[in-house]
Scaffold this motif. Structure first.
Motif, PDB file in Angstrom:
ATOM      1  N   GLU A 101      10.790  -4.622  -1.813  1.00  0.00           N
ATOM      2  CA  GLU A 101      10.282  -3.486  -2.576  1.00  0.00           C
ATOM      3  C   GLU A 101       8.970  -2.940  -2.027  1.00  0.00           C
ATOM      4  O   GLU A 101       8.769  -1.737  -1.996  1.00  0.00           O
ATOM      5  CB  GLU A 101      10.100  -3.873  -4.051  1.00  0.00           C
ATOM      6  CG  GLU A 101      11.412  -4.183  -4.750  1.00  0.00           C
ATOM      7  CD  GLU A 101      11.224  -4.382  -6.243  1.00  0.00           C
ATOM      8  OE1 GLU A 101      10.311  -3.784  -6.814  1.00  0.00           O
ATOM      9  OE2 GLU A 101      11.994  -5.135  -6.834  1.00  0.00           O
ATOM     10  N   GLU A 102       8.078  -3.821  -1.621  1.00  0.00           N
ATOM     11  CA  GLU A 102       6.791  -3.359  -1.120  1.00  0.00           C
ATOM     12  C   GLU A 102       6.931  -2.844   0.308  1.00  0.00           C
ATOM     13  O   GLU A 102       7.670  -3.392   1.109  1.00  0.00           O
ATOM     14  CB  GLU A 102       5.760  -4.490  -1.173  1.00  0.00           C
ATOM     15  CG  GLU A 102       5.445  -4.938  -2.590  1.00  0.00           C
ATOM     16  CD  GLU A 102       5.039  -3.783  -3.484  1.00  0.00           C
ATOM     17  OE1 GLU A 102       4.172  -2.985  -3.084  1.00  0.00           O
ATOM     18  OE2 GLU A 102       5.606  -3.659  -4.586  1.00  0.00           O
ATOM     19  N   THR A 103       6.190  -1.792   0.592  1.00  0.00           N
ATOM     20  CA  THR A 103       6.228  -1.180   1.912  1.00  0.00           C
ATOM     21  C   THR A 103       4.983  -1.571   2.694  1.00  0.00           C
ATOM     22  O   THR A 103       3.873  -1.176   2.319  1.00  0.00           O
ATOM     23  CB  THR A 103       6.281   0.358   1.803  1.00  0.00           C
ATOM     24  OG1 THR A 103       7.431   0.729   1.036  1.00  0.00           O
ATOM     25  CG2 THR A 103       6.351   0.990   3.180  1.00  0.00           C
ATOM     26  N   PRO A 104       5.116  -2.364   3.757  1.00  0.00           N
ATOM     27  CA  PRO A 104       3.946  -2.708   4.572  1.00  0.00           C
ATOM     28  C   PRO A 104       3.391  -1.463   5.267  1.00  0.00           C
ATOM     29  O   PRO A 104       4.116  -0.508   5.546  1.00  0.00           O
ATOM     30  CB  PRO A 104       4.496  -3.710   5.591  1.00  0.00           C
ATOM     31  CG  PRO A 104       5.798  -4.172   5.022  1.00  0.00           C
ATOM     32  CD  PRO A 104       6.334  -3.025   4.235  1.00  0.00           C
ATOM     33  N   VAL A 105       2.096  -1.469   5.539  1.00  0.00           N
ATOM     34  CA  VAL A 105       1.430  -0.339   6.180  1.00  0.00           C
ATOM     35  C   VAL A 105       0.728  -0.835   7.441  1.00  0.00           C
ATOM     36  O   VAL A 105      -0.062  -1.780   7.385  1.00  0.00           O
ATOM     37  CB  VAL A 105       0.389   0.301   5.241  1.00  0.00           C
ATOM     38  CG1 VAL A 105      -0.225   1.537   5.905  1.00  0.00           C
ATOM     39  CG2 VAL A 105       1.019   0.666   3.911  1.00  0.00           C
ATOM     40  N   ARG A 106       1.029  -0.202   8.567  1.00  0.00           N
ATOM     41  CA  ARG A 106       0.356  -0.532   9.822  1.00  0.00           C
ATOM     42  C   ARG A 106      -0.891   0.333   9.957  1.00  0.00           C
ATOM     43  O   ARG A 106      -0.841   1.549   9.763  1.00  0.00           O
ATOM     44  CB  ARG A 106       1.284  -0.310  11.019  1.00  0.00           C
ATOM     45  CG  ARG A 106       2.475  -1.240  11.054  1.00  0.00           C
ATOM     46  CD  ARG A 106       3.366  -0.932  12.250  1.00  0.00           C
ATOM     47  NE  ARG A 106       2.676  -1.210  13.501  1.00  0.00           N
ATOM     48  CZ  ARG A 106       2.648  -2.405  14.084  1.00  0.00           C
ATOM     49  NH1 ARG A 106       3.259  -3.438  13.533  1.00  0.00           N
ATOM     50  NH2 ARG A 106       2.012  -2.586  15.233  1.00  0.00           N
ATOM     51  N   LEU A 107      -2.015  -0.307  10.296  1.00  0.00           N
ATOM     52  CA  LEU A 107      -3.294   0.387  10.389  1.00  0.00           C
ATOM     53  C   LEU A 107      -4.017  -0.022  11.669  1.00  0.00           C
ATOM     54  O   LEU A 107      -3.888  -1.160  12.115  1.00  0.00           O
ATOM     55  CB  LEU A 107      -4.198   0.022   9.199  1.00  0.00           C
ATOM     56  CG  LEU A 107      -3.696   0.329   7.793  1.00  0.00           C
ATOM     57  CD1 LEU A 107      -4.484  -0.479   6.785  1.00  0.00           C
ATOM     58  CD2 LEU A 107      -3.841   1.817   7.503  1.00  0.00           C
ATOM     59  N   THR A 108      -4.775   0.895  12.222  1.00  0.00           N
ATOM     60  CA  THR A 108      -5.722   0.515  13.258  1.00  0.00           C
ATOM     61  C   THR A 108      -6.980   0.006  12.558  1.00  0.00           C
ATOM     62  O   THR A 108      -7.210   0.314  11.386  1.00  0.00           O
ATOM     63  CB  THR A 108      -6.085   1.722  14.140  1.00  0.00           C
ATOM     64  OG1 THR A 108      -6.700   2.719  13.310  1.00  0.00           O
ATOM     65  CG2 THR A 108      -4.845   2.300  14.808  1.00  0.00           C
ATOM     66  N   PRO A 109      -7.826  -0.761  13.242  1.00  0.00           N
ATOM     67  CA  PRO A 109      -9.070  -1.208  12.609  1.00  0.00           C
ATOM     68  C   PRO A 109      -9.927  -0.048  12.099  1.00  0.00           C
ATOM     69  O   PRO A 109     -10.535  -0.144  11.030  1.00  0.00           O
ATOM     70  CB  PRO A 109      -9.773  -1.980  13.732  1.00  0.00           C
ATOM     71  CG  PRO A 109      -8.657  -2.498  14.577  1.00  0.00           C
ATOM     72  CD  PRO A 109      -7.634  -1.396  14.561  1.00  0.00           C
ATOM     73  N   LEU A 112      -8.503   1.270   8.840  1.00  0.00           N
ATOM     74  CA  LEU A 112      -8.877   0.383   7.745  1.00  0.00           C
ATOM     75  C   LEU A 112     -10.317   0.640   7.316  1.00  0.00           C
ATOM     76  O   LEU A 112     -10.624   0.669   6.114  1.00  0.00           O
ATOM     77  CB  LEU A 112      -8.707  -1.072   8.168  1.00  0.00           C
ATOM     78  CG  LEU A 112      -8.987  -2.123   7.088  1.00  0.00           C
ATOM     79  CD1 LEU A 112      -7.953  -2.051   5.978  1.00  0.00           C
ATOM     80  CD2 LEU A 112      -9.010  -3.523   7.692  1.00  0.00           C
ATOM     81  N   ALA A 113     -11.197   0.857   8.281  1.00  0.00           N
ATOM     82  CA  ALA A 113     -12.592   1.160   7.959  1.00  0.00           C
ATOM     83  C   ALA A 113     -12.705   2.455   7.173  1.00  0.00           C
ATOM     84  O   ALA A 113     -13.564   2.585   6.294  1.00  0.00           O
ATOM     85  CB  ALA A 113     -13.420   1.238   9.245  1.00  0.00           C
ATOM     86  N   ASP A 114     -11.841   3.433   7.470  1.00  0.00           N
ATOM     87  CA  ASP A 114     -11.860   4.693   6.732  1.00  0.00           C
ATOM     88  C   ASP A 114     -11.378   4.512   5.291  1.00  0.00           C
ATOM     89  O   ASP A 114     -11.868   5.169   4.375  1.00  0.00           O
ATOM     90  CB  ASP A 114     -10.978   5.728   7.437  1.00  0.00           C
ATOM     91  CG  ASP A 114     -11.624   6.264   8.707  1.00  0.00           C
ATOM     92  OD1 ASP A 114     -12.852   6.120   8.839  1.00  0.00           O
ATOM     93  OD2 ASP A 114     -10.902   6.811   9.559  1.00  0.00           O
TER      94      ASP A 114
END
Length: 248
Positions: A101-109, A112-114
Motif C-alpha cells: 500500500e505504501e509508495t516508497p519515494v526516491r530522493l537525492t540528498p 531531502l534537504a529541501d
C-alpha cells in the motif's frame, strides 16, 4: 577482456581532471574532498585514479548542500550516516511490509534537504534510518512512505522540529503495532488467519474512526497536554492559597 569491454559500455569513467571539469570545480578542490573522505575511493589502475558517475553525483550533491548552507563538516557527517544506513533491500524485512500500500519515494540528498529545510542533521538522519523511514540505494535515498514523508514535511513547515516529529513517529509505531496485534488476534481467533488480508480494510476503518473521535473529544474538552498541565497547576495554586488564607 570481454568483462572490461562490458564495463566500458555500462560505466563512464573519468580521470581526476575530467571529473573536476565535469563537476565544475578545481582539481585541488576534488583532491581536498577526497582527503576529507567526502568521496568514495576511486578505482585504481596502476597510478591512475578512475572515477565514475557515482563520484560525479556525489560532487553535485556536495555543491547543492553547500548552496543550502551546510558546512563541509556537516556534509561529512551526513555522508557517513548515509553510508552506514540500511540498504533499501532491508526495509521491507525491517518493517514487515511488502510495499502493498505504501509508495516508497526516491530522493537525492539535496531533495531531502529541501523537504526538511535546516532540519536534516546527522542526529535526525540517524533516527530516521533507525526507524526504517529511510534507506540508501546507491546515490539515492528511499523514504518508505510517500504519505509519511508528506505529513512529516508539512509538520516541519508548520514549525514542529523534525526531532519531535520522529520521536512522535516512534511512539505512534508502538501503538500501531499493538493495534495490529489486537486485530490479528481477533480475526485469527474468530474467523481465520487466512482472512487477515481480506479484512484488513476493516481494521483501518476502526482505527481511523477511533482516532477521529478521540481528537474530537480532546478538542471538545478544550484541552490538550498544555491545558491539562495548566489546569493541574491552577488547582494546586488554589489549594495552596486556601491553605494559607488567615482565619477570620
Amino acid at each position: 577482456m570481454a568483462k572490461e569491454e562490458t564495463r566500458a559500455k555500462t560505466v563512464r569513467e573519468y580521470r581526476t581532471e575530467e571529473l573536476a571539469e565535469a563537476a565544475g570545480i578545481p582539481v585541488r578542490t576534488l583532491r581536498f574532498y577526497r582527503e576529507r573522505k567526502l568521496l568514495p575511493p576511486p578505482r585504481r589502475e596502476g597510478r591512475i585514479a578512475w572515477y565514475d558517475d557515482h563520484h560525479l553525483a556525489r560532487l553535485r550533491t556536495i555543491a547543492a548542500l553547500l548552496e543550502r548552507g551546510h558546512t563541509l563538516g556537516g556534509i561529512a557527517e551526513l555522508t557517513a550516516a548515509f553510508e552506514s544506513g540500511r540498504d533499501v533491500g532491508q526495509l521491507g524485512e525491517l518493517l514487515g511490509i511488502g510495499w502493498s500500500e505504501e509508495t516508497p519515494v526516491r530522493l537525492t540528498p539535496e531533495a531531502l534537504a529541501d523537504y526538511f529545510e535546516g532540519e536534516v542533521t546527522p542526529e535526525n538522519l540517524a533516527a530516521s534510518l533507525d526507524l526504517g523511514y529511510l534507506a540508501v540505494d546507491g546515490d539515492a535515498i528511499v523514504h518508505v512512505s510517500r504519505r509519511l514523508l508528506d505529513v512529516s514535511s508539512a509538520l516541519v513547515r508548520e514549525g514542529v522540529p523534525l526531532a519531535a516529529v520522529l520521536e512522535t513517529g516512534r511512539r505512534v509505531r508502538e501503538h500501531a503495532d499493538a493495534m495490529a496485534l489486537l486485530f490479528t488476534e481477533l480475526i485469527s481467533t474468530h474467523i481465520s488467519p487466512d482472512a487477515l488480508t481480506r479484512l484488513r480494510p476493516l481494521a483501518k476503518s476502526v482505527v481511523e474512526a477511533e482516532l477521529t473521535m478521540a481528537m474530537d473529544r480532546l478538542l471538545a474538552s478544550g484541552g490538550g497536554p498544555a491545558t491539562a498541565d495548566t489546569g493541574t497547576r491552577a488547582d494546586s495554586d488554589s489549594d495552596s492559597d486556601s491553605g494559607q488564607a488567615p482565619s477570620s
